[in-house]
Design a protein around this motif. Structure first.
Motif, PDB file in Angstrom:
ATOM      1  N   GLU A 171       0.826  -1.192   0.000  1.00 32.11           N
ATOM      2  CA  GLU A 171       0.000   0.000   0.000  1.00 32.11           C
ATOM      3  C   GLU A 171       0.861   1.242   0.000  1.00 32.11           C
ATOM      4  O   GLU A 171       1.980   1.246   0.490  1.00 32.11           O
ATOM      5  N   SER A 198      -3.347   4.309  -2.349  1.00 30.72           N
ATOM      6  CA  SER A 198      -3.688   3.137  -3.147  1.00 30.72           C
ATOM      7  C   SER A 198      -3.108   1.858  -2.564  1.00 30.72           C
ATOM      8  O   SER A 198      -2.224   1.878  -1.725  1.00 30.72           O
ATOM      9  N   PHE A 204      -1.493  -1.659  -4.269  1.00 30.97           N
ATOM     10  CA  PHE A 204      -1.002  -2.240  -5.510  1.00 30.97           C
ATOM     11  C   PHE A 204      -0.786  -3.724  -5.322  1.00 30.97           C
ATOM     12  O   PHE A 204      -0.282  -4.162  -4.286  1.00 30.97           O
ATOM     13  N   SER A 240     -10.675   1.058  -9.611  1.00 34.64           N
ATOM     14  CA  SER A 240      -9.536   0.148  -9.774  1.00 34.64           C
ATOM     15  C   SER A 240      -9.116   0.091 -11.232  1.00 34.64           C
ATOM     16  O   SER A 240      -9.912   0.301 -12.139  1.00 34.64           O
ATOM     17  N   GLU A 252      -0.003  -5.320 -13.041  1.00 31.62           N
ATOM     18  CA  GLU A 252      -0.110  -4.460 -11.861  1.00 31.62           C
ATOM     19  C   GLU A 252      -1.547  -3.996 -11.724  1.00 31.62           C
ATOM     20  O   GLU A 252      -2.106  -3.393 -12.631  1.00 31.62           O
ATOM     21  N   LYS A 294      -4.134  -1.719  -9.518  1.00 30.06           N
ATOM     22  CA  LYS A 294      -4.174  -0.583  -8.590  1.00 30.06           C
ATOM     23  C   LYS A 294      -5.597  -0.447  -8.057  1.00 30.06           C
ATOM     24  O   LYS A 294      -6.548  -0.355  -8.823  1.00 30.06           O
TER      25      LYS A 294
END
Length: 154
Positions: free
Chosen positions: A71, A75, A77, A125, A135, A137
């Motif tokens: 984090e 956000s 990740f 998101s 990835e 987010k």
């Protein structure tokens, strides 16, 4: 005002510290700190138990899907290594407030759950694939929902 006359600092300690070598002082301090830390943690803490909050902590599952969840201020990740870019067409990604759900990766019917380090919002998101890394987010949520539970007599 301060209780400096308690263990390990007493009147004889000044004389002992003056006659010690720097390496001996270092070992003495490490020993004291080790005793203090282990007594506060109930004797169960060791050097591998400490977690660096600034380094992503990997989450490995028994089925071989390696992921890293961490984090930032705003956000959360999740990074998942994917060597085969064709998996992106069949992967399905879902999330709840506290976990990420992946389906059909690497094979059809496989399901993975990744716990998130913080609560996240329903919307906002995104996912990107670059250099063999997927990835994801997710936006952090600061709204905590409380529900009252009534207690009745039996």
């Amino acid at each position: 005002m301060f209780p400096w006359n308690f263990f390990p600092f007493n009147k004889d300690m000044k004389n002992k510290l003056q006659h010690m070598k720097p390496d001996e002082i270092d070992q003495f301090i490490k020993g004291i700190m080790g005793n203090v830390m282990s007594s506060q943690s109930g004797g169960t803490m060791n050097s591998q138990d400490t977690v660096n909050p600034y380094r992503p902590q990997p989450f490995q599952q028994a089925n071989g899907l390696n992921s890293t969840a961490f984090e930032t201020h705003d956000s959360v990740f999740v990074r998942i290594p994917l060597e085969d870019e064709s998996l992106l067409r069949k992967i399905r990604i879902y999330h709840t407030a506290n976990q990420l759900l992946l389906e059909d990766i690497p094979n059809q019917g496989n399901k993975h759950q990744i716990p998130l380090p913080a609560m996240v919002k329903k919307k906002g998101s995104s996912a990107k694939y670059k250099d063999g890394i997927l990835e994801i987010k997710l936006i952090k949520s600061y709204e905590i929902q409380y529900s009252q539970i009534d207690v009745s007599e039996l």
